[in-house]
Design a protein around this motif. Structure first.
Motif, PDB file in Angstrom:
ATOM      1  N   LYS A 142       0.956  -1.838  -0.118  1.00  0.00           N
ATOM      2  CA  LYS A 142       0.196  -0.528   0.025  1.00  0.00           C
ATOM      3  C   LYS A 142       0.938   1.374  -0.017  1.00  0.00           C
ATOM      4  N   SER A 143       1.975   1.289   0.514  1.00  0.00           N
ATOM      5  CA  SER A 143       2.887   2.330   1.019  1.00  0.00           C
ATOM      6  C   SER A 143       3.607   2.639   0.048  1.00  0.00           C
ATOM      7  N   PHE A 144       3.924   1.482  -0.816  1.00  0.00           N
ATOM      8  CA  PHE A 144       5.138   1.889  -2.245  1.00  0.00           C
ATOM      9  C   PHE A 144       4.064   1.933  -3.688  1.00  0.00           C
ATOM     10  N   GLY A 145       3.181   1.091  -3.910  1.00  0.00           N
ATOM     11  CA  GLY A 145       2.122   0.684  -4.779  1.00  0.00           C
ATOM     12  C   GLY A 145       2.694  -0.080  -5.287  1.00  0.00           C
ATOM     13  N   VAL A 146       3.636  -1.210  -4.928  1.00  0.00           N
ATOM     14  CA  VAL A 146       4.357  -2.380  -5.816  1.00  0.00           C
ATOM     15  C   VAL A 146       3.722  -3.925  -5.286  1.00  0.00           C
TER      16      VAL A 146
END
Length: 78
Positions: free
Chosen positions: A48-52
């Motif tokens: 969620k934090s890095f979109g990976v």
């Protein structure tokens, strides 16, 4: 923001540890004592934090902070 700093912030908040405890070569499993449930929660929070997209298997295999950062960086470049 630096990826390593953000990874440490995300994990410190989730695992209820101080950021200072999350040294670059710290193993989440062996040094911090992260269990399988916390590992899955960590993967979700990092995704969620890095979109990976990460998998618990990748994070378990590469369980130091440096390895997690390298994993996120390699997926962010694509």
């Amino acid at each position: 923001m630096d990826i390593k700093v953000r990874v440490k912030e995300v994990l410190a908040g989730l695992l209820k540890v101080k950021i200072d405890e999350l040294k670059d070569e710290v193993s989440l499993i062996n040094s911090i004592g992260v269990d399988s449930t916390e590992m899955v929660e960590s993967v979700i929070a990092l995704e969620k934090s890095f979109g990976v997209k990460l998998s618990p298997k990748e994070i378990t295999k590469n369980s130091t902070i440096n390895d997690i950062v390298n994993n996120i960086q390699s997926k962010s470049v694509k």
